[in-house]
Motif scaffolding. Structure first.
Motif, short mmCIF file in Angstrom:
data_model
loop_
_atom_site.label_atom_id
_atom_site.label_comp_id
_atom_site.label_asym_id
_atom_site.label_seq_id
_atom_site.Cartn_x
_atom_site.Cartn_y
_atom_site.Cartn_z
N LYS A 133 0.83 -1.32 -0.43
CA LYS A 133 -0.25 0.37 -0.63
C LYS A 133 0.99 1.16 -0.20
CE LYS A 133 -3.70 2.96 2.95
NZ LYS A 133 -5.13 2.21 3.69
N ALA A 134 2.52 1.03 0.35
CA ALA A 134 2.40 2.26 0.83
C ALA A 134 3.50 1.98 -0.25
CB ALA A 134 4.18 2.54 2.04
N GLY A 135 3.40 1.71 -1.05
CA GLY A 135 4.44 1.71 -2.40
C GLY A 135 5.86 1.76 -2.16
N GLN A 136 5.99 0.19 -1.29
CA GLN A 136 7.68 0.02 -1.16
C GLN A 136 7.71 -1.90 -1.58
OE1 GLN A 136 7.10 -0.80 3.46
NE2 GLN A 136 6.53 1.81 3.38
N PRO A 137 9.03 -1.83 -1.91
CA PRO A 137 9.32 -3.11 -2.23
C PRO A 137 9.17 -4.06 -1.26
CG PRO A 137 11.10 -1.53 -2.84
CD PRO A 137 10.15 -0.96 -2.25
N THR A 138 8.10 -5.00 -1.35
CA THR A 138 7.90 -6.46 0.14
C THR A 138 8.08 -7.41 -0.62
OG1 THR A 138 5.84 -4.04 -0.10
CG2 THR A 138 5.51 -6.64 1.08
N VAL A 139 9.02 -8.16 -0.20
CA VAL A 139 8.93 -9.37 -0.46
C VAL A 139 8.89 -10.31 0.61
CG1 VAL A 139 11.81 -10.62 -1.49
CG2 VAL A 139 11.49 -8.11 -1.67
N VAL A 140 9.17 -11.77 -0.24
CA VAL A 140 9.15 -13.29 0.83
C VAL A 140 9.64 -13.44 0.06
CG1 VAL A 140 7.73 -15.05 1.06
CG2 VAL A 140 6.44 -12.55 1.66
N SER A 141 10.76 -14.29 0.95
CA SER A 141 11.95 -15.39 1.19
C SER A 141 11.43 -16.26 1.86
CB SER A 141 13.27 -14.65 1.33
OG SER A 141 13.90 -15.60 1.18
N LEU A 142 10.56 -17.27 1.83
CA LEU A 142 10.49 -18.34 2.88
C LEU A 142 10.57 -20.00 1.18
CD1 LEU A 142 7.00 -17.25 4.05
CD2 LEU A 142 8.72 -16.94 5.13
N GLY A 143 10.11 -20.61 2.76
CA GLY A 143 10.40 -22.31 2.01
C GLY A 143 9.24 -22.35 1.39
N ALA A 144 8.72 -23.86 0.55
CA ALA A 144 8.23 -23.52 0.01
C ALA A 144 6.64 -23.82 0.29
CB ALA A 144 8.29 -24.94 -0.96
N ARG A 145 6.48 -24.33 1.67
CA ARG A 145 5.17 -24.79 2.73
C ARG A 145 4.91 -23.01 2.67
NH1 ARG A 145 2.77 -24.15 6.99
NH2 ARG A 145 1.03 -25.83 7.44
N ASN A 146 4.97 -22.49 3.79
CA ASN A 146 4.84 -21.28 3.98
C ASN A 146 4.80 -20.26 2.98
OD1 ASN A 146 4.37 -22.08 7.02
ND2 ASN A 146 6.25 -21.06 7.30
#
Length: 320
Positions: free
Chosen positions: A38-51
């Motif tokens: 919403k704030a226009g920030q780069p937003t990243v997920v680096s989790l394992g396959a399940r999560n």
């Protein structure tokens, strides 16, 4: 400008997330990620396959959250720091004023190799402080060993709660202090047997030849080449910057090779040596940075007899 909990804060916000159910994990991470988008920030997920799949299912389709292959990123601590710093620098160059990441270490990191991942969790408080980063590191309390959770509290200044709060970690320890602690790693069972090689005051060339000869075709060629590089760098550092006697020992198993390089000195003075490319190459910092990227596990130990680095090629996750 930075927003929400990061408003007015310079540098890195490093929070842990302790959860014991899928709902708990989602309650913390979904608002965090959507707030970044919403704030226009780069937003990243680096989790394992399940999560990762769990979060994909909970987030609106096409919401703009970026999913990385977390397992690939967390192969080795030093490589992870290098990759993250390159990614963060790219976002900042593109104009990002704040970046959000939700990440988790693979479950294999929470076993016998946890010592260097604990150092990673501590070191990044300094290594990422050049960037406007806010990250959440997720730990499942149902499966994470209690000693690991104690280290998590010592390496994360705060932990995030499902109500959007951020609570200080009473046991948090500054990385300049934490990384100077002598943290013995579990002994590799191979070391309970006599080494197949023991060389005193070896040259780098002799050390490289010893690794090739000891392997005898047991390990994949890439693992052997990486160990050759690491042993060569470590022996060179010990001869130049340590104190005699310098000793190389090698043990060989069915799925791994273990090398130790010992000298009579106190080891590097900079606590980030190995994890960051410290120095200008005159004090061994760059060589050890290469070494930490060339092995599947590296441990350091200071004792009455001097300083020892243990380098593992092949499978470092021994069970007995």
């Amino acid at each position: 400008m930075r927003t929400d909990a990061a408003a007015g804060h310079r540098g890195y916000l490093h929070d842990a997330v302790y959860y014991d159910s899928d709902d708990d994990l989602l309650a913390v991470t979904v608002p965090f990620l959507l707030g970044g988008v919403k704030a226009g920030q780069p937003t990243v997920v680096s989790l394992g396959a399940r999560n990762s799949a769990l979060l994909r299912g909970a987030l609106p389709a096409g919401c703009g959250v970026i999913f990385l292959a977390g397992g690939d990123l967390y192969a080795r601590p030093t490589a992870a720091i290098r990759s993250y710093r390159e990614m963060l620098a790219g976002y900042v160059a593109d104009g990002a004023r704040q970046i959000r990441i939700v990440g988790e270490l693979p479950s294999s990191a929470l076993g016998v190799t946890w010592d260097w991942w604990a150092r990673y969790e501590s070191a990044i408080n300094h290594a990422y402080d050049d960037f406007p980063l806010w990250s959440l590191c997720a730990y499942d309390t149902r499966s994470t060993p209690a000693p690991v959770l104690r280290d998590v509290a010592r390496t994360h200044p705060r932990h995030a709660t499902p109500d959007g709060g951020r609570m200080p970690s009473p046991g948090y320890t500054d990385p300049f202090t934490y990384l100077r602690e002598n943290r013995p790693a579990p002994p590799d069972p191979l070391q309970s047997t006599p080494p197949v090689v023991e060389l005193f005051m070896p040259t780098a060339a002799q050390a490289r030849a010893a690794v090739y000869a000891a392997d005898g075709g047991r390990l994949p060629a890439d693992d052997v080449e990486d160990l050759v590089v690491a042993v060569s760098e470590t022996v060179t550092n010990a001869m130049r910057h340590g104190r005699p006697p310098v000793c190389l020992r090698l043990w060989v198993g069915t799925d791994r090779m273990v090398a130790t390089v010992s000298d009579g000195g106190d080891g590097p003075k900079d606590p980030f040596t190995g994890l960051l490319p410290v120095g200008d190459g005159t004090d061994g910092g760059l060589g050890l940075w290469i070494t930490y990227q060339s092995c599947n596990h590296v441990t350091a130990h200071r004792g009455p007899g001097g300083y020892t680095l243990r380098l593992t090629a092949g499978n470092p996750h021994f069970t007995a």
